[in-house]
Design a protein around this motif. Structure first.
Motif, mmCIF file in Angstrom:
data_model
loop_
_atom_site.group_PDB
_atom_site.id
_atom_site.type_symbol
_atom_site.label_atom_id
_atom_site.label_comp_id
_atom_site.label_asym_id
_atom_site.label_seq_id
_atom_site.Cartn_x
_atom_site.Cartn_y
_atom_site.Cartn_z
ATOM 1 N N PHE A 22 -3.806 1.592 -9.473
ATOM 2 C CA PHE A 22 -4.763 0.638 -8.917
ATOM 3 C C PHE A 22 -5.317 -0.299 -9.979
ATOM 4 O O PHE A 22 -5.565 -1.465 -9.707
ATOM 5 N N ILE B 149 -8.143 11.008 -1.175
ATOM 6 C CA ILE B 149 -7.601 10.034 -2.128
ATOM 7 C C ILE B 149 -7.625 8.637 -1.514
ATOM 8 O O ILE B 149 -8.041 7.660 -2.148
ATOM 9 N N ASP C 98 -11.319 0.077 -12.550
ATOM 10 C CA ASP C 98 -11.007 1.327 -13.238
ATOM 11 C C ASP C 98 -12.257 2.187 -13.409
ATOM 12 O O ASP C 98 -12.230 3.400 -13.208
ATOM 13 N N ILE D 198 1.770 6.882 -6.756
ATOM 14 C CA ILE D 198 0.700 7.843 -7.031
ATOM 15 C C ILE D 198 1.209 9.257 -6.784
ATOM 16 O O ILE D 198 0.985 10.169 -7.589
ATOM 17 N N LEU E 109 -13.273 3.613 -9.953
ATOM 18 C CA LEU E 109 -12.341 4.667 -9.547
ATOM 19 C C LEU E 109 -12.650 5.972 -10.274
ATOM 20 O O LEU E 109 -12.643 7.053 -9.669
ATOM 21 N N HIS F 257 0.836 -1.200 0.000
ATOM 22 C CA HIS F 257 0.000 0.000 0.000
ATOM 23 C C HIS F 257 0.874 1.255 0.000
ATOM 24 O O HIS F 257 0.602 2.211 -0.730
ATOM 25 N N ARG G 2 2.534 1.671 -3.474
ATOM 26 C CA ARG G 2 1.598 2.165 -4.480
ATOM 27 C C ARG G 2 1.325 3.651 -4.266
ATOM 28 O O ARG G 2 1.238 4.419 -5.225
ATOM 29 N N THR G 3 1.218 4.068 -3.013
ATOM 30 C CA THR G 3 0.978 5.479 -2.732
ATOM 31 C C THR G 3 2.170 6.330 -3.155
ATOM 32 O O THR G 3 2.000 7.451 -3.657
ATOM 33 N N SER H 289 -10.217 5.735 -2.850
ATOM 34 C CA SER H 289 -9.660 4.475 -3.366
ATOM 35 C C SER H 289 -10.202 3.290 -2.590
ATOM 36 O O SER H 289 -10.566 2.258 -3.172
ATOM 37 N N VAL I 202 -3.987 7.675 -9.829
ATOM 38 C CA VAL I 202 -4.663 6.606 -9.076
ATOM 39 C C VAL I 202 -5.020 5.451 -9.996
ATOM 40 O O VAL I 202 -4.757 4.274 -9.685
ATOM 41 N N ARG I 203 -5.621 5.745 -11.132
ATOM 42 C CA ARG I 203 -6.020 4.679 -12.054
ATOM 43 C C ARG I 203 -4.807 3.912 -12.570
ATOM 44 O O ARG I 203 -4.855 2.693 -12.745
#
Length: 227
Positions: free
Chosen positions: A98, A180, A201, A73, A204, A66, A69-70, A184, A94-95
């Motif tokens: 994720f 955000i 997708d 982003i 989101l 997590h 991934r952040t 998410s 984000v897209r």
């Protein structure tokens, strides 16, 4: 040209991500109690000692995905075109991290998307149930809370840089960072609870379009000079 320190840091980050993803995959497929540190190390093709150099336990390893991934982003927000509206930059970042292929669960092949056959739908259902069980583990929930705090701090810094806000004095970067994360999480939970496979997708995009419509960006430019 990358320095040796830069290459080492990149390698360490890649190993950290590989261990985290291996932990998630095994725990979803086999169940939390049926996965050992030895299993994870073998799946990632490293030694148990290497695993312990990065993580203390399975929960910490899972939560690391997590945070990683952040970070991506936040990097995506930072490198977006200067004239692009903030929320469009957020949606794109984000897209991309994720659901890079528009799939329902973020899986690499996207086979569980809407309209998939019975076999793909059953596979998605098993994955979804495994993720839900994994996330319900008390040991993991504590690590996820810590990961969320670290993730929001990084997102807030990126938002402050984009908007010209002060990273600590202004509330807007912290608010957007929290939104955000919440947006998410809502999108993922919606997909996990859906009776039929639902493209992450798509959800989101809907979530962040709605958020963008209600959260216009204040003008901070020129108000602060000591970021």
């Amino acid at each position: 040209m990358p320095t040796s320190n830069g290459l080492r840091e990149r390698k360490k980050r890649e190993t950290r991500v590989a261990l985290s993803l291996a932990t998630i995959r095994l725990c979803v497929e086999r169940g939390w109690e049926n996965v050992t540190i030895e299993d994870i190390a073998a799946a990632a093709n490293v030694s148990v000692r290497t695993f312990r150099n990065y993580f203390s336990n399975k929960a910490e390893a899972i939560a690391a995905a997590h945070v990683e991934r952040t970070l991506r982003i936040a990097d995506g927000i930072r490198v977006s075109p200067p004239g692009e509206p903030l929320w469009e930059s957020i949606v794109t970042a984000v897209r991309a991290n994720f659901a890079p292929d528009g799939s329902a669960d973020g899986s690499a092949d996207g086979s569980a998307g809407e309209g998939a056959g019975d076999s793909a739908g059953a596979e998605f259902g098993r994955w979804r149930d495994g993720v839900a069980l994994m996330l319900a583990e008390p040991a993991l929930q504590g690590e996820v809370l810590k990961a969320n705090a670290a993730a929001q701090d990084e997102l807030a810094r990126a938002i402050a840089e984009r908007t010209g806000a002060h990273p600590t004095r202004d509330v807007y970067p912290k608010l957007v960072a929290a939104v955000i994360g919440a947006g998410s999480a809502v999108a993922i939970e919606h997909c996990l609870r859906a009776e039929q496979p639902t493209p992450l997708d798509q959800v989101l995009r809907e979530v962040f379009d709605r958020l963008a419509a209600g959260l216009p960006v204040p003008s901070y430019r020129g108000e602060h000079h000591d970021h």
